[in-house]
Design an enzyme around this catalytic site. Sequence first.
Site, PDB file in Angstrom:
ATOM      1  CG  HIS A  84      -1.976   0.988   1.174  1.00 57.99           C
ATOM      2  ND1 HIS A  84      -1.751   2.309   1.430  1.00 57.99           N
ATOM      3  CD2 HIS A  84      -3.270   0.875   0.836  1.00 57.99           C
ATOM      4  CE1 HIS A  84      -2.887   2.968   1.258  1.00 57.99           C
ATOM      5  NE2 HIS A  84      -3.824   2.122   0.888  1.00 57.99           N
ATOM      6  CE1 TYR A 214      -5.425   8.724   8.036  1.00 59.89           C
ATOM      7  CE2 TYR A 214      -4.120   9.280   6.103  1.00 59.89           C
ATOM      8  CZ  TYR A 214      -4.298   8.542   7.259  1.00 59.89           C
ATOM      9  OH  TYR A 214      -3.357   7.623   7.639  1.00 59.89           O
ATOM     10  N   PRO A 306      -3.756   5.780  17.612  1.00 63.79           N
ATOM     11  CG  PRO A 306      -5.825   4.711  17.320  1.00 63.79           C
ATOM     12  CD  PRO A 306      -5.036   5.543  18.288  1.00 63.79           C
ATOM     13  CE  LYS A 310       4.626   6.433  12.452  1.00 61.56           C
ATOM     14  NZ  LYS A 310       5.227   6.026  11.183  1.00 61.56           N
ATOM     15  CE1 TYR A 401      -0.056   7.614   7.364  1.00 60.88           C
ATOM     16  CE2 TYR A 401       0.445   6.804   5.180  1.00 60.88           C
ATOM     17  CZ  TYR A 401      -0.452   6.998   6.197  1.00 60.88           C
ATOM     18  OH  TYR A 401      -1.748   6.574   6.052  1.00 60.88           O
TER      19      TYR A 401
HETATM   20  P1  RFL Z   1      -1.228  -6.207  22.821  1.00 55.19           P
HETATM   21  O1  RFL Z   1      -1.483  -6.557  21.385  1.00 55.19           O
HETATM   22  O2  RFL Z   1      -2.263  -5.437  23.537  1.00 55.19           O
HETATM   23  O3  RFL Z   1      -0.930  -7.560  23.577  1.00 55.19           O
HETATM   24  C1  RFL Z   1      -0.811  -7.609  24.985  1.00 55.19           C
HETATM   25  C2  RFL Z   1      -1.254  -8.989  25.434  1.00 55.19           C
HETATM   26  O4  RFL Z   1      -1.066  -9.109  26.832  1.00 55.19           O
HETATM   27  C3  RFL Z   1      -2.183  -9.789  27.386  1.00 55.19           C
HETATM   28  N1  RFL Z   1      -2.236  -9.445  28.831  1.00 55.19           N
HETATM   29  C4  RFL Z   1      -1.903 -10.288  29.807  1.00 55.19           C
HETATM   30  N2  RFL Z   1      -1.495 -11.561  29.806  1.00 55.19           N
HETATM   31  C5  RFL Z   1      -1.233 -12.167  30.999  1.00 55.19           C
HETATM   32  N3  RFL Z   1      -1.393 -11.522  32.197  1.00 55.19           N
HETATM   33  C6  RFL Z   1      -1.811 -10.223  32.251  1.00 55.19           C
HETATM   34  N4  RFL Z   1      -1.957  -9.596  33.425  1.00 55.19           N
HETATM   35  C7  RFL Z   1      -2.088  -9.556  31.019  1.00 55.19           C
HETATM   36  N5  RFL Z   1      -2.514  -8.308  30.713  1.00 55.19           N
HETATM   37  C8  RFL Z   1      -2.594  -8.256  29.381  1.00 55.19           C
HETATM   38  C9  RFL Z   1      -3.351  -9.278  26.565  1.00 55.19           C
HETATM   39  O5  RFL Z   1      -4.475 -10.166  26.635  1.00 55.19           O
HETATM   40  C10 RFL Z   1      -2.735  -9.220  25.173  1.00 55.19           C
HETATM   41  O6  RFL Z   1      -2.919 -10.423  24.458  1.00 55.19           O
HETATM   42  O7  RFL Z   1       0.146  -5.395  22.985  1.00 55.19           O
HETATM   43  P2  RFL Z   1       1.490  -5.389  22.105  1.00 55.19           P
HETATM   44  O8  RFL Z   1       1.976  -6.783  21.863  1.00 55.19           O
HETATM   45  O9  RFL Z   1       2.365  -4.402  22.741  1.00 55.19           O
HETATM   46  O10 RFL Z   1       1.029  -4.846  20.648  1.00 55.19           O
HETATM   47  C11 RFL Z   1       0.552  -3.532  20.517  1.00 55.19           C
HETATM   48  C12 RFL Z   1      -0.478  -3.474  19.380  1.00 55.19           C
HETATM   49  O11 RFL Z   1      -1.481  -4.447  19.599  1.00 55.19           O
HETATM   50  C13 RFL Z   1      -1.106  -2.071  19.274  1.00 55.19           C
HETATM   51  O12 RFL Z   1      -0.121  -1.080  19.420  1.00 55.19           O
HETATM   52  C14 RFL Z   1      -1.783  -1.849  17.909  1.00 55.19           C
HETATM   53  O13 RFL Z   1      -2.881  -2.712  17.738  1.00 55.19           O
HETATM   54  C15 RFL Z   1      -2.216  -0.384  17.754  1.00 55.19           C
HETATM   55  N6  RFL Z   1      -2.961  -0.164  16.498  1.00 55.19           N
HETATM   56  C16 RFL Z   1      -2.305  -0.071  15.292  1.00 55.19           C
HETATM   57  N7  RFL Z   1      -0.944  -0.208  15.265  1.00 55.19           N
HETATM   58  C17 RFL Z   1      -0.295  -0.184  14.053  1.00 55.19           C
HETATM   59  O14 RFL Z   1       0.950  -0.305  14.035  1.00 55.19           O
HETATM   60  N8  RFL Z   1      -0.977  -0.042  12.855  1.00 55.19           N
HETATM   61  C18 RFL Z   1      -2.339   0.086  12.812  1.00 55.19           C
HETATM   62  O15 RFL Z   1      -2.920   0.167  11.711  1.00 55.19           O
HETATM   63  C19 RFL Z   1      -3.059   0.104  14.068  1.00 55.19           C
HETATM   64  N9  RFL Z   1      -4.400   0.210  14.105  1.00 55.19           N
HETATM   65  C20 RFL Z   1      -4.355  -0.058  16.535  1.00 55.19           C
HETATM   66  C21 RFL Z   1      -5.064   0.135  15.316  1.00 55.19           C
HETATM   67  C22 RFL Z   1      -5.072  -0.130  17.742  1.00 55.19           C
HETATM   68  C23 RFL Z   1      -6.438  -0.002  17.741  1.00 55.19           C
HETATM   69  N10 RFL Z   1      -7.113  -0.063  18.993  1.00 55.19           N
HETATM   70  C24 RFL Z   1      -7.961  -1.150  19.322  1.00 55.19           C
HETATM   71  C25 RFL Z   1      -6.627   0.767  20.052  1.00 55.19           C
HETATM   72  C26 RFL Z   1      -6.430   0.257  15.316  1.00 55.19           C
HETATM   73  C27 RFL Z   1      -7.146   0.216  16.547  1.00 55.19           C
HETATM   74  C28 RFL Z   1      -8.640   0.369  16.518  1.00 55.19           C
END
Ligand code: RFL
Length: 404
Positions: A84, A214, A306, A310, A401
């Site tokens: 993309h 956007y 978001p 990043k 970006y």
């Molecule tokens: P995660 O993915 O939240 O994983 C953390 C894991 O820890 C577990 N956990 C526990 N396990 C055991 N004991 C405990 N006490 C625990 N507490 C928590 C949880 O169940 C979970 O499985 O963190 P990690 O690995 O640091 O990854 C971060 C990413 O998931 C996050 O930054 C992104 O999803 C943000 N984000 C986006 N990031 C991008 O780079 N590109 C995107 O296009 C993008 N779009 C988004 C997004 C986040 C979004 N939301 C939901 C905030 C779009 C959205 C809508």
Amino acid sequence: MGQITGNLPASGNRPTVLIVGAGPAGLVLGNLLRAADIDCLILERQSRAHVEHRARAGYLAANTVRILTDNGLAAGLLRNGQQHDTCMFRTDHGSFELRYGSRGRGEVHTVYPQQDLVRDLIAEYLDRGGDIRFETRVRDLNDVDTNQPWATCEGADGEVHQRSCEYVAGCDGQHGISRSAVPADAAQRYRRDHGVSWLALLAQAPQSMAAVAYAVHANGFAGHMARSPSVTRYYLQCPRGHDPASWSHERIWEELHLRMRGELHGRLREGQILERGVVDMSSYVMDPIQYGRLFLVGDAASLISPSAAKGANLAVMEAEVLGKALVAHLKGDDEQQLRGYSAACLPRVWRAQEFSHWMINLLHGPMGDDDEAVFLRALQHARLESLRTSRSHQDFFAENYVGI
Ligand code: RFL
């Protein structure tokens, strides 16, 4: 909930590295450690099915694809991910496309849903002999500033155990418990609420245009982002504290059409709303992101809005830095990289924070018609106009970006 009475039973062998959380951060780290034959254990509070279906990110930066490829973790995304390279801005003053793949460093995104990446990473981690326990919640981390850190954890059956290890990687996301094991006076905590909320929607519908879109509108921001051939993510800026259930299917599509200016540029391809939730734009950074033998990775270390996609990319970047440092220390007796983990990651975290903040200001004008709101919206228009016409502004945008 299990009760703790007296001394807790110690459970299983003592892993070298205990990883809390099976998101992108914990799973990439676990795979890197297993590739070097380092004994590790991942504890995840949710079920395997839950984490393998949790839809979040989709836009993987070039550096993320490089890390996953270099470490034999990219088969799925290279097979099914979509390249993309273009985003589009729509405003009252018109619409323009920015082909960022031919600006800056010429890098593009790969669109691959986060839940698919998580599924691939779990399968590969198990293939590499990794140990992972789902439905096991870590309640607290203790003695992380000693040679014998330990965790209290609770399994699906409610049994409470104690797990000791040599090192802990706190990869438990924004709502995890790892951060709280760092004493208040051992790290600076930076926080900002950006005062903007998005209704985040997943629609069972193909993307409506071949670009991220956007839209800046008097009713608020709207966004369109591809996820897979049949699923598209949409965002609608909404008031703080909004109940996502209060939006009917009809109202969501009406508002998306309006803000995206469907009457001018073509109607959106509608479909069932599969998921909805409100995301409050906020930032959080800890400095340092290590304390004793505890290392924070991903959203546990720094939360980013978001607005510039990043979060998952920073999580993978940090997992690589920590994975290499742990391998150098445990296999090569070189502790320097481990000591420098935080210093290696934080400048990149802050650069991403700065760009995400810049994006928030680009995409959200103030509401209302008072002098200040009108003036700030005129500045917002000037900024977008500069992005449309200035080659050097486009280079800056492209570099930040996609860059991590
Ligand atoms: P995660 O993915 O939240 O994983 C953390 C894991 O820890 C577990 N956990 C526990 N396990 C055991 N004991 C405990 N006490 C625990 N507490 C928590 C949880 O169940 C979970 O499985 O963190 P990690 O690995 O640091 O990854 C971060 C990413 O998931 C996050 O930054 C992104 O999803 C943000 N984000 C986006 N990031 C991008 O780079 N590109 C995107 O296009 C993008 N779009 C988004 C997004 C986040 C979004 N939301 C939901 C905030 C779009 C959205 C809508």
